[in-house]
Design an enzyme around this catalytic site. Sequence first.
Site, short mmCIF file in Angstrom:
data_model
loop_
_atom_site.label_atom_id
_atom_site.label_comp_id
_atom_site.label_asym_id
_atom_site.label_seq_id
_atom_site.Cartn_x
_atom_site.Cartn_y
_atom_site.Cartn_z
CG ASN A 8 -1.82 1.17 1.31
OD1 ASN A 8 -1.72 2.10 0.51
ND2 ASN A 8 -2.73 1.15 2.27
CD GLU A 384 -8.99 -1.35 4.08
OE1 GLU A 384 -8.64 -0.99 5.23
OE2 GLU A 384 -9.25 -0.54 3.18
#
Length: 398
Positions: A8, A384
């Site tokens: 990320n 996530e």
Amino acid sequence: MAKILVINCGSSSLKYEVYEMPERKSLGKGLVERIGEGVGVISQESAKGRYGEETPIPDHRRAMELVRKALTDGKAGIVASMDEIAAAGHRVVHGGEFYAESVVIDEKVLEVVDKCSELAPLHNPPNITGIREAVNLLGKKPQVAVFDTAFHQSLPPAAYLYGIPRELYDKYRIRRYGFHGTSHRYVAAEVLNMLGRSEGNTCLVSCHLGNGASVTAVKHGKSVDTSMGFTPLEGLVMGTRSGDVDPAVLLFLMKRGYDEAKLDKLLNKQSGMLGLSGVSNDMRDIEKAAAEGNKDAREALDVYAYRIRKYIGAYAANLPRTDAVVFTGGIGQNSVSTRAKICEGLEGIGIFLDRDRNEAVGRKAGIISADYSPTAIAVVITNEELQIAIDTYSLAFK
Ligand code: ADP
């Protein structure tokens, strides 16, 4: 068995985690911070121990080199060599109207993500940089993009069109996109396991309450409405974001000297729970201040819960049935009192909290509704990164 690197990548930070799939087991994770800000830092945790280093990190290439070094460190590393990493999965914020699902990345995908940068100027460019650097690190191994917006591409026009001239949609693609899709998708699947229900037979309302926050209506596994819109500013009152306001407030302020930069800062950084309470954007501080008698903090908590309740009601009215309400995110998972406050008054639409269960579940996952409640209420721990690993594994090795 395959080890998946989940990435990320933000403008000044890079979060990563390694999952063993299909076991869904996290082998360790790390964070690079202050990229491009003089001296940066990398910190990593795994079963083997902690790894940390402070060093100049001028750009994302150097950040990714440090990730490789940490991952393969002789003492506290997560893998013996990068050869063990089978594929990488990337969080990408905006896929516009192009992606309704995760996708294996090639040059064409990167071009499209770049095109979507117009819609997410702060997020998509660093996401692309992260992908390019991961390709540099992993060569020809498969890389997958997982979009925050993709889950919400199933919204019908009734939910995604704004009441403004259609030409603005045709010309600029101004519409509601929605975000947090990876989290809502993950918790929607998890709650089915918890309740022993099937996707085709279930409608639910998912509340992701973190610093950013959104509510999503999920009908038979598909998102049919969500509270964030063209940007993550719409909808709920968040940590520092206003959520819904009458757009005329902005016109009023513009006449009084507020320019674009000032309004941007006001709505994204100075509003929400911080702006209302005057205390903090952190729910723990606000709850403490309210308990000590601070009126503004108490009212901020009232506004927070009321707005969420309004969205739950609106979505319940648009679903054929509401089988479950799900709480997740830092606040949804941890704040027993906020969950109780939100549920107060929802009894009229068949949503009954069991206060003792809510206390007992505390910060864990579990069911917190009364046995007689037509709608189940559940706490689910979102993940996530794991959802990105699941998508990457299934797309790269199917
Ligand atoms: P992000 O959206 O940045 O991922 P998180 O999902 O981690 O954020 O949520 C952060 C929020 O969770 C903060 O407002 C924090 O106050 C809140 N939070 C964390 N733990 C608790 C707790 N025990 N009680 C109340 N709020 C909590």
